[in-house]
Design an enzyme around this catalytic site. Sequence first.
Site, PDB file in Angstrom:
ATOM      1  CG  HIS A  85      -3.940 -17.796 -26.908  1.00 30.19           C
ATOM      2  ND1 HIS A  85      -2.452 -17.556 -26.176  1.00 30.19           N
ATOM      3  CD2 HIS A  85      -4.095 -19.096 -26.288  1.00 30.19           C
ATOM      4  CE1 HIS A  85      -2.027 -18.102 -25.697  1.00 30.19           C
ATOM      5  NE2 HIS A  85      -3.099 -19.469 -25.617  1.00 30.19           N
ATOM      6  CG  ASP A 346      -1.175 -24.615 -25.676  1.00 30.77           C
ATOM      7  OD1 ASP A 346      -2.369 -24.541 -25.371  1.00 30.77           O
ATOM      8  OD2 ASP A 346      -0.292 -24.308 -24.921  1.00 30.77           O
TER       9      ASP A 346
END
Length: 493
Positions: A85, A346
């Site tokens: 994101h 992540d």
Amino acid sequence: MAPLYSTLVAALAGASMATGYQANRPGTQNRYIFAKPYDQSFLDGYSVLKHVGGQGPYSNRQSYGIGRDPPGGCAVDQVIMLKRHGERWPDPGPAANFKTSLNKIYSTNTTSFTGALSFLNSWEYFVPGNRYIALESYNGPYAGLLDGYRHGAEYGVRYGHLWDPTAANITIPMFSSGYERILTTARKFGEGFFGWNYTDVVAMNIIPEQVYMGANSLTPTCLKDNDTAICSQLTASNLQPQFNVAAARLNSQTRNLNLNATDIYNLMQMTAYELNVRGYSDWVDVFSLDEWVAFGYTQDLSYYYCSGPGDKNMRAVGAVYANASLTLLNEGPEKAGAIYLNFCHDTNITPVLAALGLSSPAQDLPLDHIPFPNDYNTANIVPMGGHLTIERLTCNATVNTEAGVYVRHVLNEAVVPFTGCQTGPGFSCSLSNYTSLLSSSLPNFIQTCGFNSSYPQYLDFWWNYNTTHAYNFETQSPIPAEEGLLTYQGTAA
């Protein structure tokens, strides 16, 4: 001064004659003798963006100088991307830590701050309220929504040839995990990539971030991770000594201030998020570049030992995506399709990199000092908006290479050759060699992570996806009315 000037002119003239330079020589450009055709000031390492780890704005990976465009005689015929994101507001836990450390400063009852903290006389906290916690930022040069759209638009130019916008009844799936900020990024990326066609062409698939998904997930995890010892040790006691120096310096400038190393860490982490939201932060200059290097290393340790190659189970977690992408590459665009755009967190990308052997240092990161060089710089690996792109290349024959299909990895827009196989065009790897090397090295996710046969055993949604447009846009308010995060739970199989 006249003789000195004349001597300098004569010296320059002599230099130009010696180098064959003639200002008015036909067919040549008129170049100033001291002009540099190649910049010598490579200053990436001096940017704070390279030392905020995974907390701050996106920056391209420092490259090896390999061309980003396809090698001569090659064309991309399939692309598989995994993207984090974009830039966002902080999660609830860090946000609470920021306020704790800020309250320490404000509780000194200082009427007028001086020195490094003088900006606090007019500074305001950048989080408008709890309802913004963890969501994408939307203003400023590093806005998360802008990151998603801009990246999509850039990739639309780079890979737009892989689909035909004039074709009738075409459906291209996109895949997002179920967290609000992930899905928002995916939608903005899709709008940038497909433009006006996004509404009718894309079928957004939301993959729940639930354990019951087993291996059929963008966010796989171990049922029980038995290698968390070092990760659990990465607490305040491991903070770098540079933070103590920063605390002492600030305490000396403000009466009754009693910051400690943990407060410094909190304030530096807060700085990264302020950059995400405002695009600037007065806090950046409160800390020295040495202190930012130390902060960045705390991020490297966390990712390495908690979700990267420092945890022995993470290669197995990343093998889910690596194995599935290997199948896509071998099926090729004719059978499997040409575009696979995926969005996650992540800590879902770092296991994949570990499985592929990308950015994995030869030795474990030390806990007692910062290694130089450090091959696991998190800002190069998973900054906000970080992404791994796998390209399938069809190439003509060259003097050194045969015609055929090749593979290369692009991490945050830098080409990263595959370990042990770099002899293809542009340091790529032939698909046959890539398949042999990777398939023989990947661990078994199901066995390693403790799943039994009642869970999905492999990633299947790339081949069995929904074709509805129902999830292409928001169907509810993008900002929760109450504190909390919107997630897509899905249903158990």
